[in-house]
Design a protein around this motif. Structure first.
Motif, PDB file in Angstrom:
ATOM      1  N   ALA A  22       0.821  -1.203   0.000  1.00  0.00           N
ATOM      2  CA  ALA A  22       0.000   0.000   0.000  1.00  0.00           C
ATOM      3  C   ALA A  22       0.858   1.257   0.000  1.00  0.00           C
ATOM      4  O   ALA A  22       0.627   2.193  -0.772  1.00  0.00           O
ATOM      5  CB  ALA A  22      -0.944  -0.007   1.200  1.00  0.00           C
ATOM      6  N   ARG A  23       1.865   1.273   0.864  1.00  0.00           N
ATOM      7  CA  ARG A  23       2.695   2.471   0.985  1.00  0.00           C
ATOM      8  C   ARG A  23       3.437   2.815  -0.296  1.00  0.00           C
ATOM      9  O   ARG A  23       3.686   3.993  -0.584  1.00  0.00           O
ATOM     10  CB  ARG A  23       3.700   2.285   2.122  1.00  0.00           C
ATOM     11  CG  ARG A  23       3.102   2.406   3.516  1.00  0.00           C
ATOM     12  CD  ARG A  23       4.157   2.174   4.584  1.00  0.00           C
ATOM     13  NE  ARG A  23       3.611   2.348   5.934  1.00  0.00           N
ATOM     14  CZ  ARG A  23       4.268   2.056   7.044  1.00  0.00           C
ATOM     15  NH1 ARG A  23       5.524   1.590   6.967  1.00  0.00           N
ATOM     16  NH2 ARG A  23       3.714   2.230   8.222  1.00  0.00           N
ATOM     17  N   LEU A  31      -3.072   0.851  -7.247  1.00  0.00           N
ATOM     18  CA  LEU A  31      -3.681   0.435  -5.981  1.00  0.00           C
ATOM     19  C   LEU A  31      -4.806  -0.571  -6.230  1.00  0.00           C
ATOM     20  O   LEU A  31      -4.913  -1.588  -5.538  1.00  0.00           O
ATOM     21  CB  LEU A  31      -4.222   1.646  -5.236  1.00  0.00           C
ATOM     22  CG  LEU A  31      -4.834   1.345  -3.864  1.00  0.00           C
ATOM     23  CD1 LEU A  31      -3.746   0.990  -2.859  1.00  0.00           C
ATOM     24  CD2 LEU A  31      -5.659   2.527  -3.364  1.00  0.00           C
ATOM     25  N   ARG A 163      -4.035   4.423   2.023  1.00  0.00           N
ATOM     26  CA  ARG A 163      -3.364   4.869   0.807  1.00  0.00           C
ATOM     27  C   ARG A 163      -4.354   5.420  -0.216  1.00  0.00           C
ATOM     28  O   ARG A 163      -4.049   6.390  -0.918  1.00  0.00           O
ATOM     29  CB  ARG A 163      -2.565   3.708   0.189  1.00  0.00           C
ATOM     30  CG  ARG A 163      -1.699   4.126  -0.997  1.00  0.00           C
ATOM     31  CD  ARG A 163      -0.715   5.207  -0.613  1.00  0.00           C
ATOM     32  NE  ARG A 163       0.143   5.594  -1.725  1.00  0.00           N
ATOM     33  CZ  ARG A 163       0.714   6.797  -1.842  1.00  0.00           C
ATOM     34  NH1 ARG A 163       0.505   7.719  -0.901  1.00  0.00           N
ATOM     35  NH2 ARG A 163       1.476   7.080  -2.874  1.00  0.00           N
ATOM     36  N   GLU A 166      -5.046   8.916   0.710  1.00  0.00           N
ATOM     37  CA  GLU A 166      -3.861   9.741   0.431  1.00  0.00           C
ATOM     38  C   GLU A 166      -3.749  10.069  -1.055  1.00  0.00           C
ATOM     39  O   GLU A 166      -3.211  11.125  -1.423  1.00  0.00           O
ATOM     40  CB  GLU A 166      -2.606   9.012   0.880  1.00  0.00           C
ATOM     41  CG  GLU A 166      -2.417   8.953   2.384  1.00  0.00           C
ATOM     42  CD  GLU A 166      -1.222   8.112   2.787  1.00  0.00           C
ATOM     43  OE1 GLU A 166      -0.888   8.118   3.983  1.00  0.00           O
ATOM     44  OE2 GLU A 166      -0.626   7.437   1.919  1.00  0.00           O
TER      45      GLU A 166
END
Length: 256
Positions: A22-23, A31, A163, A166
């Motif tokens: 995810a990061r 994603l 994520r 973000e």
């Protein structure tokens, strides 16, 4: 070389792997593919695949998705709608969040009335649905037995949601459907650097919480979930849902 499953999706098998994957995700398209290859929760994997194999009689001729279900909506969305998890014969069948079940009938009709969707229905991939200024996702990406993920499964899945939020740089409002999503969202926001109130606000329909974070203000709006136990009983009405989404669009508007 990254391992891939039979569908060609990159495989993630552990909670630590979810965090790393995810990061390092650069955009929503990547994603979505990484979420679709997640095998980190054995109970959920077994259930989603069993449902996809056995099928409901009315869908026995269809090929079920049987995987984690990614979010839906554009990267410039100012509003996010966060639900609980895919339905066994809804998103787990169609491969699109809230698509093909009664809950989806409610949320997409409401998004259409709010001017956030181009049509009031969402029945299958390729049905022409497009969302504007809103991204729809779930706190847990696999269909759970009895529609009840465990806290451990919720926490394992949370980096995907973190994520995803973000990767929405214009995000200003999160509409949270139900108490499970409300609880799931707080650690996600804390990790993202938002200053959270203490004590944590209790979930309720119409609850509004203003936060400040690294990318500016963010408002959380609570809504009862669009589940049949709420919509069939009248606990959640169309006008109640419309009011929450109207408030969301008001807050998300430039200068709102």
């Amino acid at each position: 070389m990254t391992a891939r499953d039979a569908g060609g999706f990159p495989v993630t098998r552990t909670p630590a792997g979810v965090v790393r994957s995810a990061r390092s995700t650069p955009d929503l398209a990547v994603l979505d593919t990484r979420i679709s290859g997640c095998y980190a929760c054995p109970r959920l994997v077994a259930w989603r695949e069993e449902v996809a194999r056995v099928k409901r009689a009315s869908f026995r001729e269809e090929d079920y998705w049987g995987r984690p279900v990614p979010g839906l909506g554009p990267a410039d969305a100012r509003i996010a709608v966060v639900g609980l998890a895919p339905a066994a014969h809804g998103g787990n069948r169609t491969g699109r969040v809230f698509t093909g079940d009664r809950s989806g009938d409610w949320i997409f009709a409401a998004l259409w009335r709010a001017g956030l969707a181009n049509q009031p229905t969402s029945t299958h991939l390729g049905d022409g649905l497009e969302l504007t200024d809103v991204r729809v996702a779930a706190a847990v990406r696999c269909a759970p037995p009895a529609n009840a993920p465990t806290p451990e499964e919720r926490d394992t899945c949370s980096p995907w949601l973190a994520r995803e939020l973000e990767l929405l740089p214009r995000l200003r409002v999160v509409v949270v459907l139900g108490g499970f999503g409300w609880t799931a969202l707080w650690p996600v926001l804390a990790a993202a650097g938002y200053a959270l109130p203490r004590p944590r606000p209790v979930f309720g329909h119409g609850v509004e919480v203003a936060l400040e974070g690294p990318r500016g203000p963010l408002t959380l709006l609570g809504s009862y979930h669009v589940s049949q136990q709420n919509t069939f009983t009248g606990r959640l009405t169309e006008s109640m849902l419309d009011a929450v989404l109207s408030r969301a669009t008001e807050l998300a508007a430039p200068g709102g």
